[in-house]
Design a protein around this motif. Structure first.
Motif: not given
Length: 116
Positions: A39, A41-44, A47, A65, A67-68
């Motif tokens: 679990y 985020s694609n921005d982390c 991750c 993700d 966030d989404r």
């Protein structure tokens, strides 16, 4: 020619993102594999590094993700509460490895070793 270039770019992007290693949990379980659920985020950056590590070590995983995907976020929070892990100051990624839940709250290299 433009279509070929676009197709090659798309394929390189897919491979670069590690999509080839991400599997659906039900498909992997049918094949007798255990699947790590990530679990994040694609921005982390942790991750992204976790997905890269799992891909490089040929470890089957599925990435959600949070966030989404609000359902995945709620699922993650529910698992954390069930395992008495505080959601205050939560650091992602959160891992579900065969029902063992842990977070990125230790030195990152030690965290990655727990994935094996």
């Amino acid at each position: 020619m433009k279509k070929l270039v676009a197709l090659l770019f798309f394929l390189m992007l897919c491979v670069g993102q590690g999509w080839s290693q991400e599997v659906r949990p039900d498909a992997a379980q049918k094949a007798g594999q255990s699947v790590i659920i990530v679990y994040g985020s694609n921005d982390c950056h942790h991750c992204i590094d976790t997905k890269k590590y799992l891909t490089e070590h040929n470890i089957a995983f599925v990435f959600y993700d949070i966030d989404r995907n609000p359902e995945a976020l709620q699922e993650m929070l529910s698992k954390l509460r069930k395992h008495n892990i505080s959601t205050n100051n939560l650091q992602i990624p959160v891992i579900d490895k065969k029902g063992v839940i842990f977070t990125n709250d230790i030195p990152f290299e030690d965290f990655l070793k727990k994935l094996e």
